[in-house]
Design an enzyme around this catalytic site. Structure first.
Site, PDB file in Angstrom:
ATOM      1  N   GLY A 299      38.717  31.159  31.640  1.00  0.00           N
ATOM      2  CA  GLY A 299      38.109  31.245  32.817  1.00  0.00           C
ATOM      3  C   GLY A 299      39.519  32.193  32.953  1.00  0.00           C
ATOM      4  O   GLY A 299      39.031  33.030  32.473  1.00  0.00           O
TER       5      GLY A 299
ATOM      6  N   THR B 200      41.051  35.300  35.549  1.00  0.00           N
ATOM      7  CA  THR B 200      40.614  36.686  36.367  1.00  0.00           C
ATOM      8  C   THR B 200      39.308  36.632  34.909  1.00  0.00           C
ATOM      9  O   THR B 200      38.421  37.673  35.452  1.00  0.00           O
ATOM     10  CB  THR B 200      41.569  36.725  36.102  1.00  0.00           C
ATOM     11  OG1 THR B 200      42.571  36.719  37.331  1.00  0.00           O
ATOM     12  CG2 THR B 200      41.806  38.122  36.928  1.00  0.00           C
ATOM     13  N   ALA B 201      39.688  36.502  34.001  1.00  0.00           N
ATOM     14  CA  ALA B 201      39.397  37.564  32.600  1.00  0.00           C
ATOM     15  C   ALA B 201      37.972  37.252  32.625  1.00  0.00           C
ATOM     16  O   ALA B 201      36.859  37.417  32.705  1.00  0.00           O
ATOM     17  CB  ALA B 201      39.406  37.384  31.447  1.00  0.00           C
TER      18      ALA B 201
ATOM     19  N   GLU C 131      48.439  39.500  40.218  1.00  0.00           N
ATOM     20  CA  GLU C 131      48.372  39.247  42.150  1.00  0.00           C
ATOM     21  C   GLU C 131      47.631  40.890  42.494  1.00  0.00           C
ATOM     22  O   GLU C 131      47.454  41.073  43.672  1.00  0.00           O
ATOM     23  CB  GLU C 131      49.055  38.472  42.904  1.00  0.00           C
ATOM     24  CG  GLU C 131      49.168  36.869  41.998  1.00  0.00           C
ATOM     25  CD  GLU C 131      50.057  35.915  42.615  1.00  0.00           C
ATOM     26  OE1 GLU C 131      51.320  36.614  42.740  1.00  0.00           O
ATOM     27  OE2 GLU C 131      49.746  34.945  43.157  1.00  0.00           O
ATOM     28  N   ALA C 132      48.572  42.035  41.370  1.00  0.00           N
ATOM     29  CA  ALA C 132      48.371  42.950  42.083  1.00  0.00           C
ATOM     30  C   ALA C 132      47.733  44.286  41.647  1.00  0.00           C
ATOM     31  O   ALA C 132      47.353  43.915  40.158  1.00  0.00           O
ATOM     32  CB  ALA C 132      50.039  43.797  42.048  1.00  0.00           C
TER      33      ALA C 132
ATOM     34  N   LYS D  47      47.066  47.360  49.494  1.00  0.00           N
ATOM     35  CA  LYS D  47      47.776  47.627  48.894  1.00  0.00           C
ATOM     36  C   LYS D  47      47.812  49.232  48.767  1.00  0.00           C
ATOM     37  O   LYS D  47      46.610  50.197  47.521  1.00  0.00           O
ATOM     38  CB  LYS D  47      48.242  47.376  47.253  1.00  0.00           C
ATOM     39  CG  LYS D  47      49.128  47.824  45.993  1.00  0.00           C
ATOM     40  CD  LYS D  47      49.070  47.463  44.637  1.00  0.00           C
ATOM     41  CE  LYS D  47      50.427  48.020  44.442  1.00  0.00           C
ATOM     42  NZ  LYS D  47      49.483  47.722  42.476  1.00  0.00           N
TER      43      LYS D  47
ATOM     44  N   GLU E 159      52.783  48.561  36.056  1.00  0.00           N
ATOM     45  CA  GLU E 159      52.533  49.525  36.905  1.00  0.00           C
ATOM     46  C   GLU E 159      50.263  48.458  37.522  1.00  0.00           C
ATOM     47  O   GLU E 159      49.588  49.675  37.621  1.00  0.00           O
ATOM     48  CB  GLU E 159      51.635  51.087  36.519  1.00  0.00           C
ATOM     49  CG  GLU E 159      52.861  52.095  36.117  1.00  0.00           C
ATOM     50  CD  GLU E 159      52.792  52.507  37.786  1.00  0.00           C
ATOM     51  OE1 GLU E 159      51.842  52.301  38.307  1.00  0.00           O
ATOM     52  OE2 GLU E 159      54.092  53.090  37.821  1.00  0.00           O
TER      53      GLU E 159
ATOM     54  N   THR F 113      48.331  47.294  35.237  1.00  0.00           N
ATOM     55  CA  THR F 113      47.108  47.685  34.848  1.00  0.00           C
ATOM     56  C   THR F 113      46.609  46.292  34.592  1.00  0.00           C
ATOM     57  O   THR F 113      45.054  46.514  33.915  1.00  0.00           O
ATOM     58  CB  THR F 113      47.334  48.760  33.737  1.00  0.00           C
ATOM     59  OG1 THR F 113      48.199  47.895  33.324  1.00  0.00           O
ATOM     60  CG2 THR F 113      48.150  49.876  34.154  1.00  0.00           C
TER      61      THR F 113
ATOM     62  N   GLU G 113      45.243  64.136  30.275  1.00  0.00           N
ATOM     63  CA  GLU G 113      44.716  64.261  29.219  1.00  0.00           C
ATOM     64  C   GLU G 113      43.115  63.017  29.558  1.00  0.00           C
ATOM     65  O   GLU G 113      43.432  62.130  29.612  1.00  0.00           O
ATOM     66  CB  GLU G 113      45.269  63.970  27.891  1.00  0.00           C
ATOM     67  CG  GLU G 113      47.112  64.445  27.654  1.00  0.00           C
ATOM     68  CD  GLU G 113      46.676  65.775  27.105  1.00  0.00           C
ATOM     69  OE1 GLU G 113      45.593  66.184  27.219  1.00  0.00           O
ATOM     70  OE2 GLU G 113      48.154  66.382  27.138  1.00  0.00           O
TER      71      GLU G 113
END
Length: 511
Positions: free
Chosen positions: A14, A16-17, A52-53, A81, A346, A348, A435
């Site tokens: 389960g 987040t993913a 969380e970001a 954010k 960052e 991601t 790119e």
């Protein structure tokens, strides 16, 4: 109706993913006849739960699901954010913000930053940050959604993301998914069955003996990578030599009342510390290299730099920067940590889940599982990991810090070829190129290269189409417009209250 359609999708894990995958698949393909989507998870197995970001692409995902943003904000204790602030990365005492959105206004057919570079050479001392609506607003705790109709205003191009409680987000998506016929099965998986000839996974077996059969399996089992790594034996590409941080300590603390709509990353002796202010608390963590600091020292450093009292003990996390050689093997597709991990510098991690889901929806297989589609999916995954990797390395490589063994290692490492070329292009004449539709735009690369102290040796010759005096006049005008606009924007707190997005007292205690 195709007879070879996938009819049974099983999501293992389960968090987040898992629930992002379930929600998207139910929304996009849930109405297909005979398609069942079943998610298997165990309450006894925890999730990492520190992501969380996010970055602005998350708004596209929420739009795909048709989520009500006000409800989403309220039920996940979310804040807005506008970028990421980097403190002490270039050198101790220095800070800058990597913003969402753009800088200034492109003029004379070239990017704005060339005019800013020319202005610097003419003696203008203004910082690049002064030309970003997102930066100026964030520093003043202001927020406003983009207003495309205000075409001549800097608020027309504001880009934003969210900071939210990952646990509450997963619960929110679980309710969304179950309302669209996704089945949740509680249980611990103890065995994985495979076809004796093809090696394809046929079922997962739970502790109580139940078998969950499927045609397509989505591995969301976290770092364990139960299906892709353990069962199918897909190896791992280790990038520790470029990204030496391999551990993290995470801890929530009480809210300090800070309403700046930014994630903060503060460089420490052996890594960096994140700070993510939510409505009800603040998320914190120290990402570090175990070769340069002990776990106990890392925990002590983290706790010593909290804004408010901790709400729990630091939670240790171990990881290896890199990715599985293939994210899709046979009838298994890995999402999130099961497919790889690049530290959250960052923000991601959630985006990689989102982009993986989008690729899968685009290349959704039949029971034939054609190899050319699998290969294309895997090429796209590796490319994205590579692009993000190089951007992360830039933060470590381009530093003036030499106050610890960790930073001396980082500043002297040999960067990958692609990053070397980007640095050389900027150092020559301020050229920044994106790119093949890579995740990070020219704005992002410009922000971090300038913020980390990479100096451009010149600017685009077309900037001289504007006389020197006119260049300086326009730079001043743009700064003034942005500052004035920020002054008139509401604070983030006022915006949340006015929109009805502020969470209630009961929810504030939910996590």
């Amino acid at each position: 109706m195709r007879p070879d359609r996938i009819r049974r999708v099983v999501i293992v894990g389960g968090g987040t993913a898992g629930w992002m995958t379930a929600a998207a698949m139910a929304q996009v393909m849930g109405s297909l006849p005979d398609l069942t989507i079943e998610l298997v998870e165990s309450d006894a197995i925890g999730t990492v739960g520190v992501g969380e970001a996010t970055i602005p692409q998350i708004t596209l995902f929420n739009d795909l699901l048709g989520l009500d943003e006000i409800q989403f904000m309220r039920e996940t204790n979310a804040t807005y954010k506008l970028g990421i602030e980097f403190v002490d990365w270039r050198r101790i005492g220095h800070r800058y913000i990597h913003p969402f959105g753009t800088y200034g206004i492109d003029m004379m057919g070239i990017e704005f930053h060339h005019h800013w570079l020319k202005g610097r050479m003419l003696g203008d001392t203004s910082e690049l940050d002064d030309y970003s609506m997102s930066v100026v607003a964030a520093r003043n705790s202001k927020f406003l959604r983009p207003q495309p109709e205000a075409r001549n205003s800097p608020v027309s191009k504001i880009a934003y993301a969210f900071q939210f409680d990952a646990g509450l987000y997963a619960r929110f998506l679980r309710r969304f998914s179950e309302a669209r016929s996704v089945t949740r099965t509680e249980g611990r998986i103890t065995r994985v069955n495979q076809h004796p000839e093809s090696g394809f996974i046929t079922a997962v077996v739970l502790e109580d003996g139940r078998e969950i059969a499927g045609d397509l399996f989505i591995d969301c089992s976290g770092f364990r990578s139960m299906l892709l790594g353990e069962t199918l034996g897909v190896g791992y590409e280790d990038w520790t030599r470029w990204l030496p941080c391999d551990r993290a300590m995470a801890v929530p603390c009480e809210s300090s009342g800070d309403q700046q709509p930014i994630t903060r990353s503060t460089a420490r002796t052996a890594g960096w510390q994140w700070r993510i202010p939510l409505q009800h608390r603040t998320g914190n963590g120290y990402v570090y290299s175990s070769a340069h600091i002990s776990d106990d020292e890392a925990a002590a450093t983290l706790l010593a730099h909290l804004d408010a009292p901790a709400l729990a003990d630091p939670k240790p996390i171990r990881f290896t920067a890199g990715h599985r050689h293939r994210s899709w093997e046979k009838n298994v597709v890995a999402m999130g940590l099961a497919g790889g991990f690049l530290e959250p510098l960052e923000s991601t991690s959630i985006h990689l889940i989102q982009s993986g889901i989008a690729r899968l929806m685009s290349l959704f297989p039949t029971q034939g599982f054609h190899q050319q589609e699998i290969d294309r999916y895997n090429r796209g995954s590796v490319k994205e990991y590579l692009d993000i990797r190089d951007f992360l390395i830039l933060h470590y490589k381009a530093t003036e810090r030499d106050d610890s063994d960790f930073w001396r290692y980082c500043r002297t490492l040999t960067p990958p070829e692609g990053l070397q070329e980007k640095l050389a292009m900027f150092r020559s004449n301020g050229r920044v190129f994106r790119e093949h539709e890579e995740l990070f735009t020219e704005t992002s690369w410009l922000s971090v290269m300038v913020g980390q102290g990479i100096e451009a040796g010149g600017y685009h010759p077309a900037a001289d189409l504007l006389p020197d005096a006119e260049t300086l006049k326009r730079l001043h005008h743009i700064r003034a417009i942005i500052a004035d606009t920020a002054d008139r924007m509401p604070t983030q707190r006022d915006f949340l209250i006015a929109e009805g997005s502020a969470s209630g007292e009961v929810l504030r205690k939910a996590s």
